[in-house]
Design a protein around this motif. Structure first.
Motif, PDB file in Angstrom:
ATOM      1  N   ARG A  41       0.851  -1.203   0.000  1.00 34.85           N
ATOM      2  CA  ARG A  41       0.000   0.000   0.000  1.00 34.85           C
ATOM      3  C   ARG A  41       0.884   1.249   0.000  1.00 34.85           C
ATOM      4  N   GLY A  58       2.155   2.150  -3.176  1.00 34.73           N
ATOM      5  CA  GLY A  58       1.129   2.555  -4.128  1.00 34.73           C
ATOM      6  C   GLY A  58       0.748   1.471  -5.113  1.00 34.73           C
ATOM      7  N   ALA A  75      -4.481  -1.495  -3.333  1.00 36.12           N
ATOM      8  CA  ALA A  75      -5.492  -0.657  -2.681  1.00 36.12           C
ATOM      9  C   ALA A  75      -6.395  -1.557  -1.854  1.00 36.12           C
ATOM     10  N   ALA A  88      -3.607  -1.554  -7.395  1.00 32.78           N
ATOM     11  CA  ALA A  88      -4.029  -0.151  -7.416  1.00 32.78           C
ATOM     12  C   ALA A  88      -4.360   0.325  -8.828  1.00 32.78           C
ATOM     13  N   ASP A  89      -3.811  -0.311  -9.829  1.00 32.09           N
ATOM     14  CA  ASP A  89      -4.041   0.079 -11.219  1.00 32.09           C
ATOM     15  C   ASP A  89      -4.028  -1.184 -12.075  1.00 32.09           C
TER      16      ASP A  89
END
Length: 125
Positions: free
Chosen positions: A58, A61, A64, A77-78
């Protein structure tokens, strides 16, 4: 939110992949969201150890946390990260030495290892 320079983004991604447990988490999440208890069981680590690695991911990044009722579900996260991981897995890599950094705890190994997209490790001495 801070915008990081490209080199820092790559360094964070590298840090995540440098640890086998974090790499395993990312590989699990590339196939879809999961709950920590399921991740811990499939990877074979305790929930506490997994929690520490999820916190690192986390902070980098890369993952999530999404509330799902009384539980928390984790996902990449993406979606581009799943594509990047698949690209990395599709690359055949031959390593002549494991780590020539000279850091304590890193023994120089002259064994050749080949990695393929099938997650198979071939070791040649």
């Amino acid at each position: 939110m801070r915008i990081l320079p490209t080199i820092d983004v790559l360094a964070r991604f590298g840090k995540a992949l440098a640890d086998p447990t974090r790499a395993a988490v990312l590989l699990q999440l590339k196939d879809g969201p999961a709950f920590p208890s399921d991740l811990a069981e499939s990877i074979g680590v305790s929930r506490q150890i997994l929690s520490n690695h999820l916190a690192c991911l986390r902070d980098c990044g890369l993952v999530a946390a999404e509330p799902a009722g009384r539980r928390v579900r984790y996902e990449l996260a993406d979606a581009k990260l799943a594509h990047a991981l698949n690209d990395l897995l599709g690359t055949i890599l031959t390593v002549d030495t494991i780590c020539g950094s000279g850091e304590p705890g890193h023994n120089q190994d002259t064994t050749t290892r080949s990695f393929s997209s099938d997650n198979i490790l071939e070791v040649r001495s």
